[in-house]
Motif scaffolding. Sequence first.
Motif, PDB file in Angstrom:
ATOM      1  N   ALA A 249       0.691  -1.247  -0.006  1.00 44.44           N
ATOM      2  CA  ALA A 249       0.194  -0.180  -0.011  1.00 44.44           C
ATOM      3  C   ALA A 249       0.736   1.047  -0.005  1.00 44.44           C
ATOM      4  O   ALA A 249       1.884   1.438   0.990  1.00 44.44           O
ATOM      5  CB  ALA A 249      -1.039  -0.076   1.167  1.00 44.44           C
ATOM      6  N   SER A 250       0.514   2.180  -0.777  1.00 44.29           N
ATOM      7  CA  SER A 250       1.268   3.392  -0.865  1.00 44.29           C
ATOM      8  C   SER A 250       0.432   4.511  -0.122  1.00 44.29           C
ATOM      9  O   SER A 250      -0.415   4.406   0.023  1.00 44.29           O
ATOM     10  CB  SER A 250       1.551   4.099  -2.358  1.00 44.29           C
ATOM     11  N   PRO A 251       1.327   5.370   0.568  1.00 45.66           N
ATOM     12  CA  PRO A 251       0.786   6.495   1.277  1.00 45.66           C
ATOM     13  C   PRO A 251      -0.333   7.169   0.499  1.00 45.66           C
ATOM     14  O   PRO A 251      -1.385   7.764   1.312  1.00 45.66           O
ATOM     15  CB  PRO A 251       1.761   7.293   1.755  1.00 45.66           C
ATOM     16  N   THR A 252      -0.045   7.613  -0.628  1.00 44.78           N
ATOM     17  CA  THR A 252      -0.918   8.177  -1.673  1.00 44.78           C
ATOM     18  C   THR A 252      -2.337   7.478  -1.693  1.00 44.78           C
ATOM     19  O   THR A 252      -3.402   8.314  -1.782  1.00 44.78           O
ATOM     20  CB  THR A 252      -0.349   8.479  -3.043  1.00 44.78           C
ATOM     21  N   TRP A 253      -2.427   6.230  -2.022  1.00 42.29           N
ATOM     22  CA  TRP A 253      -3.531   5.607  -1.959  1.00 42.29           C
ATOM     23  C   TRP A 253      -4.240   5.536  -0.806  1.00 42.29           C
ATOM     24  O   TRP A 253      -5.586   5.619  -0.655  1.00 42.29           O
ATOM     25  CB  TRP A 253      -3.122   4.047  -2.337  1.00 42.29           C
ATOM     26  N   LEU A 254      -3.685   5.490   0.295  1.00 38.87           N
ATOM     27  CA  LEU A 254      -4.082   5.292   1.656  1.00 38.87           C
ATOM     28  C   LEU A 254      -4.863   6.597   1.918  1.00 38.87           C
ATOM     29  O   LEU A 254      -6.111   6.547   2.651  1.00 38.87           O
ATOM     30  CB  LEU A 254      -3.174   5.095   2.840  1.00 38.87           C
ATOM     31  N   ASP A 255      -4.355   7.774   1.516  1.00 38.87           N
ATOM     32  CA  ASP A 255      -4.969   9.000   1.748  1.00 38.87           C
ATOM     33  C   ASP A 255      -6.640   9.120   0.989  1.00 38.87           C
ATOM     34  O   ASP A 255      -7.212   9.869   1.696  1.00 38.87           O
ATOM     35  CB  ASP A 255      -4.186  10.371   1.174  1.00 38.87           C
ATOM     36  N   LYS A 256      -6.650   8.298   0.010  1.00 43.42           N
ATOM     37  CA  LYS A 256      -7.823   8.069  -0.782  1.00 43.42           C
ATOM     38  C   LYS A 256      -8.852   7.194  -0.172  1.00 43.42           C
ATOM     39  O   LYS A 256      -9.794   7.306  -0.449  1.00 43.42           O
ATOM     40  CB  LYS A 256      -7.673   7.888  -2.277  1.00 43.42           C
ATOM     41  N   LEU A 257      -8.609   6.344   0.635  1.00 41.47           N
ATOM     42  CA  LEU A 257      -9.532   5.732   1.347  1.00 41.47           C
ATOM     43  C   LEU A 257     -10.576   6.422   2.253  1.00 41.47           C
ATOM     44  O   LEU A 257      -9.988   7.461   2.606  1.00 41.47           O
ATOM     45  CB  LEU A 257      -8.817   4.692   2.153  1.00 41.47           C
ATOM     46  N   THR A 258     -11.694   5.912   2.401  1.00 42.28           N
ATOM     47  CA  THR A 258     -12.866   6.319   3.415  1.00 42.28           C
ATOM     48  C   THR A 258     -12.705   5.580   4.591  1.00 42.28           C
ATOM     49  O   THR A 258     -12.345   4.476   4.960  1.00 42.28           O
ATOM     50  CB  THR A 258     -14.076   6.491   2.624  1.00 42.28           C
ATOM     51  N   MET A 259     -13.395   6.258   5.726  1.00 40.78           N
ATOM     52  CA  MET A 259     -13.773   5.267   6.845  1.00 40.78           C
ATOM     53  C   MET A 259     -14.321   4.222   6.662  1.00 40.78           C
ATOM     54  O   MET A 259     -14.103   3.069   7.229  1.00 40.78           O
ATOM     55  CB  MET A 259     -14.382   6.358   7.770  1.00 40.78           C
ATOM     56  N   ALA A 260     -15.338   4.200   5.523  1.00 42.00           N
ATOM     57  CA  ALA A 260     -16.020   2.988   5.232  1.00 42.00           C
ATOM     58  C   ALA A 260     -15.134   1.811   4.869  1.00 42.00           C
ATOM     59  O   ALA A 260     -15.286   0.651   5.032  1.00 42.00           O
ATOM     60  CB  ALA A 260     -17.047   3.292   4.263  1.00 42.00           C
ATOM     61  N   PRO A 339     -10.504   7.663  17.530  1.00 39.89           N
ATOM     62  CA  PRO A 339     -11.691   6.835  16.936  1.00 39.89           C
ATOM     63  C   PRO A 339     -11.210   5.794  15.745  1.00 39.89           C
ATOM     64  O   PRO A 339     -11.452   4.785  15.701  1.00 39.89           O
ATOM     65  CB  PRO A 339     -12.594   7.682  16.162  1.00 39.89           C
ATOM     66  N   LEU A 340     -10.377   6.344  14.930  1.00 36.86           N
ATOM     67  CA  LEU A 340      -9.697   5.780  13.734  1.00 36.86           C
ATOM     68  C   LEU A 340      -8.812   4.546  14.489  1.00 36.86           C
ATOM     69  O   LEU A 340      -8.808   3.472  13.935  1.00 36.86           O
ATOM     70  CB  LEU A 340      -8.961   6.499  12.592  1.00 36.86           C
ATOM     71  N   LEU A 397      -8.722  13.809   6.370  1.00 39.68           N
ATOM     72  CA  LEU A 397      -8.543  15.431   6.145  1.00 39.68           C
ATOM     73  C   LEU A 397      -8.924  15.647   4.735  1.00 39.68           C
ATOM     74  O   LEU A 397      -8.650  14.993   3.729  1.00 39.68           O
ATOM     75  CB  LEU A 397      -7.237  16.045   6.269  1.00 39.68           C
ATOM     76  N   SER A 398      -9.676  16.837   4.403  1.00 43.16           N
ATOM     77  CA  SER A 398     -10.044  17.081   3.035  1.00 43.16           C
ATOM     78  C   SER A 398      -8.910  17.372   2.127  1.00 43.16           C
ATOM     79  O   SER A 398      -7.974  18.122   2.848  1.00 43.16           O
ATOM     80  CB  SER A 398     -11.123  17.989   3.085  1.00 43.16           C
ATOM     81  N   GLU A 399      -9.091  17.498   1.105  1.00 46.71           N
ATOM     82  CA  GLU A 399      -7.921  17.881  -0.042  1.00 46.71           C
ATOM     83  C   GLU A 399      -7.374  19.284   0.302  1.00 46.71           C
ATOM     84  O   GLU A 399      -6.247  19.803   0.330  1.00 46.71           O
ATOM     85  CB  GLU A 399      -8.285  17.710  -1.570  1.00 46.71           C
TER      86      GLU A 399
END
Length: 465
Positions: A249-260, A339-340, A397-399
């Motif tokens: 997993a790349s950090p860039t991809w993880l940033d795009k994940l949602t809580m769901a 929470p996360l 965090l939002s973009e």
Amino acid sequence: DGLPRLANISHYVKIVKEKAAQRRMIQAGTSLVEAAQSGVPAAALAETMRALIPGPESSNGSKASNLLEKVYPTVPDAAWCDTAKVYYDALRNSTSASEAYHLAIFIAAAGMILGRSCFFRLPKPKFANFYVALVGRAGKAKKGTAMDYGIDLVTDCAPDVPWLSSVDSAEGFVEFLSHNQKQRETKDSPGLLYFSELRSLVDKASKEGSRNIIPKLAEAFDCGQKIEVGTRHNPLIAKHPIVTIFGGASPTWLDKLTMADLEGGLGSRFLWVPGNSKMPFAAPPPIDQPRWNSVVHTLGKAREYWAEKKQTEFKFTPAAEEMWGGLFKEIYKSTTGDPLIEIMGERMDLHCRKVAMVYAAIERGEPLIDIPHLTRAAAFINFLVKSLYAIFSDFGLSETIKRQQQILTHIRNAMPGGISKRTLQQKVPRIERENFHRLLRWMTGDDGDIREQKTGRSTYLFIND
């Protein structure tokens, strides 16, 4: 236009920035302390400090990164068992992959090699299977290299364990397990899944007709009596499954994940293992074959030893059981409050007991988890908990807020002289010119974080005092 319009957004942004910055500073300081304690040369430590602490401008006008940059923890020496150390020594001169990657993959591979021969009760039987996610920059972190060696280790020690590099559906997954079980004519259904990038798995799971993949993999983690899909009249069944996952997993991809995405069943089942990039080898030599052979021999013998005893239940020694009571509370407290992290760290106690059982089983003695096994496992889990805070410090965090953080960081690094708008825009990647100037107008408004100053034909930006 995508910009926040709530009256208290500035206050919210400052809170979020402060929390993320504090987490990163803690991780940076901790990483330096651990590196020093583990014997990293002073010159290397100094270089790391220069990369973390703001310094004077270089000859090209740039500044060193500051503590707001992500710094991943380093895995402590106390987390390694003797066989894991030999494994790393066999590979360390042939690949620049992080030592944390190698330890996590070794533990998961060893658990897969042991199979369902070893278990403990919680209260249902729990086996030594792991879902591992190696986190690092694509290409540079060498996640794939570490996973490839893990597959080689499993193949050399347990050639009958099949592996698969792609799963298109829950049906395909269960068919993979059941087909190999029938071919091998055994009662167990082992399977090793290998995803060079976990993104491909999540992308498939979002498509119509493939949304049952994640729930089925979550079910497989528990290694029940069977796993099945299909209709009542035409089911696919794999009996006594044990499944391990290697994924990148790349950090860039993880940033795009949602809580769901993280709450969907797999988040807390994975060991999220970060690794800092290292200087690659120009011409890496082959692995240390004698050391590799030694590891294969040790794990192969452990596999044979426990297989002959059928299924063996592991228990704590009295001293380890007493230790576990306090350790369990420490693990719980370390994942409480955010929470996360509470979601992602929900199974840390389970992971700890699994690692301790693997370490005990490798020794081929009595089926007892003693203090040394638990101590090493606890050191590894402590590393994993700290890693969760480092990996997911900016999650959610939002973009827009992330862009604000980048802008403020670059302006701070340019103080006291400030930074021109043109230079700043070049330093903030992947933002359109119009959106860049709109964001600056918002940040320089009433009670904004930054101020403008016209100097000749250029406009410079400064942090508001």
